[in-house]
Scaffold this active site. Structure first.
Site, PDB file in Angstrom:
ATOM      1  N   CYS A 190       0.938  -1.285  -0.053  1.00  0.00           N
ATOM      2  CA  CYS A 190      -0.011  -0.034   0.027  1.00  0.00           C
ATOM      3  C   CYS A 190       1.012   1.127   0.161  1.00  0.00           C
ATOM      4  O   CYS A 190       1.946   1.281   0.070  1.00  0.00           O
ATOM      5  CB  CYS A 190      -0.893   0.142   1.293  1.00  0.00           C
ATOM      6  SG  CYS A 190      -0.211   0.205   2.772  1.00  0.00           S
ATOM      7  N   CYS A 274       3.205   6.296   8.965  1.00  0.00           N
ATOM      8  CA  CYS A 274       1.969   6.222   7.954  1.00  0.00           C
ATOM      9  C   CYS A 274       1.192   7.333   8.230  1.00  0.00           C
ATOM     10  O   CYS A 274       0.695   7.368   9.396  1.00  0.00           O
ATOM     11  CB  CYS A 274       1.114   4.957   7.707  1.00  0.00           C
ATOM     12  SG  CYS A 274      -0.175   4.997   6.713  1.00  0.00           S
ATOM     13  N   HIS A 302      -0.279  -4.810  19.682  1.00  0.00           N
ATOM     14  CA  HIS A 302       0.260  -4.315  18.386  1.00  0.00           C
ATOM     15  C   HIS A 302       0.920  -3.094  18.381  1.00  0.00           C
ATOM     16  O   HIS A 302       0.551  -2.145  19.211  1.00  0.00           O
ATOM     17  CB  HIS A 302      -0.834  -4.229  17.411  1.00  0.00           C
ATOM     18  CG  HIS A 302      -0.476  -3.975  15.925  1.00  0.00           C
ATOM     19  ND1 HIS A 302      -0.220  -2.721  15.153  1.00  0.00           N
ATOM     20  CD2 HIS A 302      -0.362  -4.959  14.855  1.00  0.00           C
ATOM     21  CE1 HIS A 302       0.218  -2.984  13.988  1.00  0.00           C
ATOM     22  NE2 HIS A 302       0.194  -4.395  13.781  1.00  0.00           N
ATOM     23  N   GLU A 304       0.936  -0.508  16.567  1.00  0.00           N
ATOM     24  CA  GLU A 304       0.366   0.719  16.378  1.00  0.00           C
ATOM     25  C   GLU A 304      -0.417   1.182  17.431  1.00  0.00           C
ATOM     26  O   GLU A 304      -0.637   2.298  17.536  1.00  0.00           O
ATOM     27  CB  GLU A 304      -0.394   0.403  14.893  1.00  0.00           C
ATOM     28  CG  GLU A 304      -1.345   1.666  14.619  1.00  0.00           C
ATOM     29  CD  GLU A 304      -2.178   1.249  13.515  1.00  0.00           C
ATOM     30  OE1 GLU A 304      -3.421   2.018  13.457  1.00  0.00           O
ATOM     31  OE2 GLU A 304      -1.756   0.440  12.781  1.00  0.00           O
ATOM     32  N   THR A 342      -5.578   0.823  12.255  1.00  0.00           N
ATOM     33  CA  THR A 342      -5.970   0.987  10.817  1.00  0.00           C
ATOM     34  C   THR A 342      -5.926  -0.376  10.263  1.00  0.00           C
ATOM     35  O   THR A 342      -6.517  -0.478   9.081  1.00  0.00           O
ATOM     36  CB  THR A 342      -5.023   2.050  10.197  1.00  0.00           C
ATOM     37  OG1 THR A 342      -3.626   1.117  10.228  1.00  0.00           O
ATOM     38  CG2 THR A 342      -4.812   3.279  10.666  1.00  0.00           C
ATOM     39  N   CYS A 372      -7.820   1.761   7.318  1.00  0.00           N
ATOM     40  CA  CYS A 372      -7.217   2.548   5.871  1.00  0.00           C
ATOM     41  C   CYS A 372      -7.921   1.834   4.847  1.00  0.00           C
ATOM     42  O   CYS A 372      -8.314   0.935   4.688  1.00  0.00           O
ATOM     43  CB  CYS A 372      -5.664   2.357   6.029  1.00  0.00           C
ATOM     44  SG  CYS A 372      -5.036   0.807   5.324  1.00  0.00           S
ATOM     45  N   SER A 444       1.903  -5.250   3.536  1.00  0.00           N
ATOM     46  CA  SER A 444       3.203  -5.102   3.823  1.00  0.00           C
ATOM     47  C   SER A 444       3.956  -6.152   3.025  1.00  0.00           C
ATOM     48  O   SER A 444       5.335  -6.360   3.207  1.00  0.00           O
ATOM     49  CB  SER A 444       3.558  -5.285   5.226  1.00  0.00           C
ATOM     50  OG  SER A 444       2.751  -6.355   5.655  1.00  0.00           O
TER      51      SER A 444
END
EC number: 1.17.7.4
Length: 486
Positions: A190, A274, A302, A304, A342, A372, A444
């Site tokens: 992405c 990101c 996680h 994030e 996301t 996302c 990824s």
């Protein structure tokens, strides 16, 4: 389509005949004839390079004979199966010579071409369709040539090792067949992942190695390995980075405490977070500034989520699913907002948000949910191919949240799914009998992994490849100023 196993020597045939359910044909050398269709040549061989020991297994990536080179497309699939049996496996070119190669000079000459093994039969048996696999157990090496004391013992041990390969050979035979491959669209990288990888690449070009990166730049071991080869150094925490050095922050984002530590250590920081993750961080800061509790929908372990929580730890409560949302207790139910990781499964995240809205009527949230575009698009794509497939293969690393969600989405649609880093991790019995296989890749995962998987599957029999979906992504994020400005 019936798979066949060839063993050129009588001793090789004896070693395997009662261990395989697949037909085994002893060919001899002079009677060998090129074949077509799924064929496996099994036996013993010599190693050409150091680092390969007697008893190790060589799987030919290509077979070279008399100036001709034939590819073996399924080599990585079979090599992976052999490794899961506990065998030490090397994949590389194998040369078929017209005589026994034993001198140091001749071995070195062949090794200089890039070959790792030598035999006297395989090149006489392979077709040119890429569907021949060569499995050879090493009995002699540059350091332990044929004409040395101990060869009879090494030969006996080699044949014993050859017997150990039988379960993998049978698994290969069961997996042979004609297939239809359905490719999900979109798939693979992405915009956020491309930005993060290019940031490290540009930093290496501009500032030279080493460039330190906190954690994995994206959650994929192939990407990390490739960047390591170019001079990137991946660390868990900033205290492993020498003071004053250059460090890149990964795409998943970090807590403010990490940035403060970077300042304290006088590190030069390039932020590859990101932009869509950065948006969630901004939302959390905005809620906290209003003294509003934030329910963050996501997985608490996680990276994030850890980074997002760090923006306002006293104001953020993490819930992972609808059940947790149904029981979460808030300090002031009238002052509550929500945000999302996301890379969640779209449907479960929406259900979790719906539970929160039911319980807390004053709940506020982003104008659009934080999942996302790439995550949503890839999940929609895999849902489409799952409905048409016997099996869905998702390419991505086990620590990749978006990749794991793709496998879960396929399974929720009622289709078997497997998440693998690459073709070598794919268990052959999983694809045995699967005539329609869906393929996708997490955001990824490099796109070349998909091409390689298709090539490997074509080594098991004819394949047809169909692209499913027409959605294209044209999102592009600007690079950090440190690597974009001249």
């Amino acid at each position: 389509m019936s798979p066949v196993v060839y063993t050129p020597l009588y001793a090789e045939w004896l070693a395997l005949r009662d261990k395989l359910t697949t037909p085994v044909i002893r060919t001899g050398r002079s009677r060998g004839k090129p074949t077509h269709g799924p064929t496996l040549v099994a036996g013993v061989a010599g190693a050409l390079v150091d680092g390969i020991a007697p008893g190790d297994v060589i799987v030919a990536s290509e077979i070279r004979h008399a100036g001709k080179v034939v590819q073996s497309f399924a080599a990585d699939l079979v090599a992976g199966e052999l490794r899961r049996l506990g065998l030490t496996v090397h994949v590389g070119p194998v040369v078929t010579a017209d005589h026994v190669v034993d001198s140091a000079g001749e071995r070195a000459e062949l090794a200089a071409t890039g070959a790792i093994g030598v035999d006297t039969e395989s090149g006489l048996l392979v077709g040119d369709d890429g569907q021949t696999v060569v499995v050879r157990v090493v009995v002699d090496t540059p350091g332990e040539p044929l004409r040395r004391v101990g060869m009879p013992v090494r030969g006996a041990r080699g044949l014993a090792q050859l017997r150990r390969t039988a379960p993998a050979i049978d698994a290969w035979a069961r997996a042979v067949g004609e297939r239809r491959l359905l490719l999900a669209t979109p798939r693979s990288f992405c915009a956020g992942v491309e930005r993060a990888i290019e940031t490290v690449e540009r930093a290496l070009e501009r500032f030279g190695a080493p460039v330190y990166v906190r954690r994995q730049i994206v959650h994929n071991r192939h990407v990390v390995s490739e960047l390591e080869g170019r001079g990137a150094v991946f660390v868990e925490e900033l205290d492993a980075v020498p003071e004053g050095s250059l460090v890149v922050l990964a795409a998943h984002g970090v807590a403010p405490a990490v940035r403060r530590q970077a300042d304290e250590r006088h590190l030069r920081v390039i932020d590859a977070t990101c932009p869509l993750v950065a948006k969630v961080h901004h939302e959390v800061r905005r809620y906290a500034a209003r003294d509003t509790t934030v329910v963050l929908i996501g997985h608490p372990d996680h990276e994030e989520v850890i980074g997002t929580v760090g923006e306002a730890p006293d104001h953020v409560i993490v819930v992972a699913n609808p059940a947790e949302a149904d029981t979460v207790q808030l300090p002031d139910p009238a002052r509550v907002g929500y945000a999302m990781q996301t890379t969640l499964a779209v449907e479960e995240a929406a259900e979790t948000a719906a539970v929160l809205r039911r319980r807390f009527p004053t709940l506020t949230g982003p104008k659009r949910d934080d999942i996302c575009y790439a995550t949503s698009n890839r999940q929609a794509g895999v849902r489409q191919i799952a409905a048409q497939s016997d099996l869905v293969i998702v390419l991505g690393s086990q620590n990749s949240s978006n990749s794991k969600r793709l496998a879960e989405v396929a399974e929720a649609a009622g289709t078997r799914a497997v998440l693998v880093d690459d073709a070598s991790e794919l268990e052959l019995d999983l694809i045995a009998g699967a005539e329609r296989i869906g393929i996708t890749a997490g955001a990824s995962a490099p796109p070349e992994l998909v091409d390689h998987l298709i090539r490997c599957l074509s080594g098991l029999g004819p394949v047809s490849v169909t692209e499913n979906g027409t959605l294209t992504e044209d999102v592009r994020f600007a690079l950090p100023k440190e690597v974009s400005q001249p």
